[in-house]
Design a protein around this motif. Structure first.
Motif, PDB file in Angstrom:
ATOM      1  N   ILE A   1       0.842  -1.205   0.000  1.00 30.56           N
ATOM      2  CA  ILE A   1       0.000   0.000   0.000  1.00 30.56           C
ATOM      3  C   ILE A   1       0.873   1.248   0.000  1.00 30.56           C
ATOM      4  CG2 ILE A   1      -1.607   1.358   1.401  1.00 30.56           C
ATOM      5  CD1 ILE A   1      -2.919  -1.350   2.208  1.00 30.56           C
ATOM      6  N   LEU A   2       1.905   1.270   0.829  1.00 30.25           N
ATOM      7  CA  LEU A   2       2.762   2.454   0.913  1.00 30.25           C
ATOM      8  C   LEU A   2       3.594   2.669  -0.348  1.00 30.25           C
ATOM      9  CD1 LEU A   2       3.954   2.226   4.626  1.00 30.25           C
ATOM     10  CD2 LEU A   2       2.237   3.776   3.646  1.00 30.25           C
ATOM     11  N   MET A   3       4.061   1.578  -0.958  1.00 32.25           N
ATOM     12  CA  MET A   3       4.914   1.721  -2.142  1.00 32.25           C
ATOM     13  C   MET A   3       4.117   1.975  -3.422  1.00 32.25           C
ATOM     14  SD  MET A   3       8.035  -0.962  -1.775  1.00 32.25           S
ATOM     15  CE  MET A   3       8.377  -0.759  -3.499  1.00 32.25           C
ATOM     16  N   ALA A   4       3.063   1.217  -3.612  1.00 32.19           N
ATOM     17  CA  ALA A   4       2.363   1.267  -4.895  1.00 32.19           C
ATOM     18  C   ALA A   4       1.126   2.162  -4.889  1.00 32.19           C
ATOM     19  CB  ALA A   4       1.957  -0.150  -5.313  1.00 32.19           C
ATOM     20  N   HIS A   5       0.601   2.465  -3.705  1.00 32.22           N
ATOM     21  CA  HIS A   5      -0.674   3.172  -3.658  1.00 32.22           C
ATOM     22  C   HIS A   5      -0.670   4.398  -2.751  1.00 32.22           C
ATOM     23  CE1 HIS A   5      -2.408  -0.231  -5.785  1.00 32.22           C
ATOM     24  NE2 HIS A   5      -1.881  -1.031  -4.880  1.00 32.22           N
ATOM     25  N   ALA A   6       0.498   4.849  -2.325  1.00 32.63           N
ATOM     26  CA  ALA A   6       0.558   5.968  -1.375  1.00 32.63           C
ATOM     27  C   ALA A   6      -0.138   7.218  -1.909  1.00 32.63           C
ATOM     28  CB  ALA A   6       2.010   6.283  -1.010  1.00 32.63           C
ATOM     29  N   SER A   7       0.007   7.479  -3.182  1.00 28.34           N
ATOM     30  CA  SER A   7      -0.600   8.679  -3.760  1.00 28.34           C
ATOM     31  C   SER A   7      -2.120   8.556  -3.889  1.00 28.34           C
ATOM     32  CB  SER A   7       0.006   8.975  -5.133  1.00 28.34           C
ATOM     33  OG  SER A   7      -0.299   7.924  -6.030  1.00 28.34           O
ATOM     34  N   GLU A   8      -2.627   7.320  -3.782  1.00 27.95           N
ATOM     35  CA  GLU A   8      -4.066   7.087  -3.936  1.00 27.95           C
ATOM     36  C   GLU A   8      -4.736   6.727  -2.611  1.00 27.95           C
ATOM     37  OE1 GLU A   8      -3.799   4.781  -8.196  1.00 27.95           O
ATOM     38  OE2 GLU A   8      -3.479   3.634  -6.366  1.00 27.95           O
ATOM     39  N   MET A   9      -4.010   6.911  -1.513  1.00 29.17           N
ATOM     40  CA  MET A   9      -4.447   6.418  -0.212  1.00 29.17           C
ATOM     41  C   MET A   9      -5.905   6.776   0.114  1.00 29.17           C
ATOM     42  SD  MET A   9      -2.958   4.689   2.355  1.00 29.17           S
ATOM     43  CE  MET A   9      -1.249   5.085   2.311  1.00 29.17           C
ATOM     44  N   PHE A  10      -6.285   7.993  -0.102  1.00 24.84           N
ATOM     45  CA  PHE A  10      -7.633   8.433   0.260  1.00 24.84           C
ATOM     46  C   PHE A  10      -8.468   8.804  -0.968  1.00 24.84           C
ATOM     47  CE2 PHE A  10      -4.794   9.437   3.822  1.00 24.84           C
ATOM     48  CZ  PHE A  10      -5.356   8.612   4.778  1.00 24.84           C
ATOM     49  N   SER A  11      -8.072   8.299  -2.128  1.00 20.51           N
ATOM     50  CA  SER A  11      -8.780   8.601  -3.367  1.00 20.51           C
ATOM     51  C   SER A  11      -9.950   7.647  -3.564  1.00 20.51           C
ATOM     52  CB  SER A  11      -7.833   8.470  -4.562  1.00 20.51           C
ATOM     53  OG  SER A  11      -6.764   9.361  -4.443  1.00 20.51           O
ATOM     54  N   LEU A  12     -10.981   8.171  -4.174  1.00 22.89           N
ATOM     55  CA  LEU A  12     -12.137   7.356  -4.522  1.00 22.89           C
ATOM     56  C   LEU A  12     -12.115   7.062  -6.011  1.00 22.89           C
ATOM     57  CD1 LEU A  12     -14.952   9.165  -2.507  1.00 22.89           C
ATOM     58  CD2 LEU A  12     -13.661   7.131  -1.863  1.00 22.89           C
ATOM     59  N   SER A  13     -12.524   5.874  -6.362  1.00 23.59           N
ATOM     60  CA  SER A  13     -12.590   5.475  -7.760  1.00 23.59           C
ATOM     61  C   SER A  13     -13.783   6.155  -8.427  1.00 23.59           C
ATOM     62  CB  SER A  13     -12.741   3.960  -7.867  1.00 23.59           C
ATOM     63  OG  SER A  13     -13.078   3.590  -9.171  1.00 23.59           O
ATOM     64  N   PRO A  14     -13.562   6.827  -9.558  1.00 23.77           N
ATOM     65  CA  PRO A  14     -14.689   7.453 -10.241  1.00 23.77           C
ATOM     66  C   PRO A  14     -15.663   6.424 -10.839  1.00 23.77           C
ATOM     67  CG  PRO A  14     -12.677   7.706 -11.518  1.00 23.77           C
ATOM     68  CD  PRO A  14     -12.294   7.085 -10.222  1.00 23.77           C
TER      69      PRO A  14
ATOM     70  N   LEU B   1     -12.985   3.167  -2.337  1.00 31.03           N
ATOM     71  CA  LEU B   1     -11.576   3.530  -2.224  1.00 31.03           C
ATOM     72  C   LEU B   1     -10.772   2.855  -3.335  1.00 31.03           C
ATOM     73  CD1 LEU B   1     -10.867   3.232   1.608  1.00 31.03           C
ATOM     74  CD2 LEU B   1     -10.787   5.308   0.227  1.00 31.03           C
ATOM     75  N   VAL B   2      -9.804   3.557  -3.876  1.00 30.75           N
ATOM     76  CA  VAL B   2      -8.937   2.987  -4.905  1.00 30.75           C
ATOM     77  C   VAL B   2      -8.133   1.822  -4.317  1.00 30.75           C
ATOM     78  CG1 VAL B   2      -6.958   3.478  -6.395  1.00 30.75           C
ATOM     79  CG2 VAL B   2      -8.828   5.113  -6.237  1.00 30.75           C
ATOM     80  N   ILE B   3      -7.779   1.924  -3.036  1.00 30.76           N
ATOM     81  CA  ILE B   3      -6.954   0.889  -2.405  1.00 30.76           C
ATOM     82  C   ILE B   3      -7.788  -0.164  -1.674  1.00 30.76           C
ATOM     83  CG2 ILE B   3      -4.981   2.443  -2.141  1.00 30.76           C
ATOM     84  CD1 ILE B   3      -5.726   2.425   0.926  1.00 30.76           C
ATOM     85  N   GLU B   4      -9.054  -0.299  -2.017  1.00 30.48           N
ATOM     86  CA  GLU B   4      -9.902  -1.195  -1.231  1.00 30.48           C
ATOM     87  C   GLU B   4      -9.459  -2.652  -1.290  1.00 30.48           C
ATOM     88  OE1 GLU B   4     -13.715  -1.775  -4.255  1.00 30.48           O
ATOM     89  OE2 GLU B   4     -13.871  -0.389  -2.588  1.00 30.48           O
TER      90      GLU B   4
END
Length: 140
Positions: free
Chosen positions: A90-103, A108-111
């Motif tokens: 999660i930290l390496m591959a998805h840190a920039s999307e941590m609190f982003s929602l999928s349109p 959550l993008v990281i669900e």
């Protein structure tokens, strides 16, 4: 009749199902890394100044820990390794999307990685249950 009610309400059966689902689904990721290598993870690690050989830890976590979870062998220990792998992923591959929602879905993008992490956390707290190979030990 009592057996059926007890079996269908069994926490141990629920833990078995969780172990099979969590470990079984992650096993595909581990097999992919076994067949195609961990080079892309090594490149990500090297980009942030870490040695690329650490990428083999993800292979171990996704392959060996998944098999241990499925079988119920030292489930708590395997789940700690599995959860640690998911935190790093999660930290390496998805840190920039941590609190982003999928349109597309509104979720959550990281669900998916988060679901793996939380499933492993449950097994860390509960152990593998009665249907585990190493049931009743300290690490299970």
């Amino acid at each position: 009749m009592k057996f059926e009610k007890d079996f269908l309400r069994s926490t141990d059966f629920g833990l078995l199902l969780l172990r099979i689902a969590l470990g079984g689904l992650m096993l595909f990721h581990g097999m992919h890394k076994l067949i195609y290598g961990v080079g892309f993870i090594g490149d990500m690690l090297a980009a942030i100044g870490l040695p690329s050989f650490i990428a083999y830890g993800s292979l171990l976590a996704e392959l060996v820990a998944s098999l241990m979870i499925i079988c119920g062998i030292w489930t708590r220990l395997a789940s700690v390794v599995f959860a640690g792998n998911m935190v790093v992923a999660i930290l390496m591959a998805h840190a920039s999307e941590m609190f982003s929602l999928s349109p597309m879905t509104g979720g959550l993008v990281i669900e998916l990685p988060l679901l793996y992490l939380l499933g492993a956390a449950v097994l860390c707290l509960t152990g593998g249950g009665r249907f585990a190979v190493t049931k009743g030990t300290v690490l299970d």
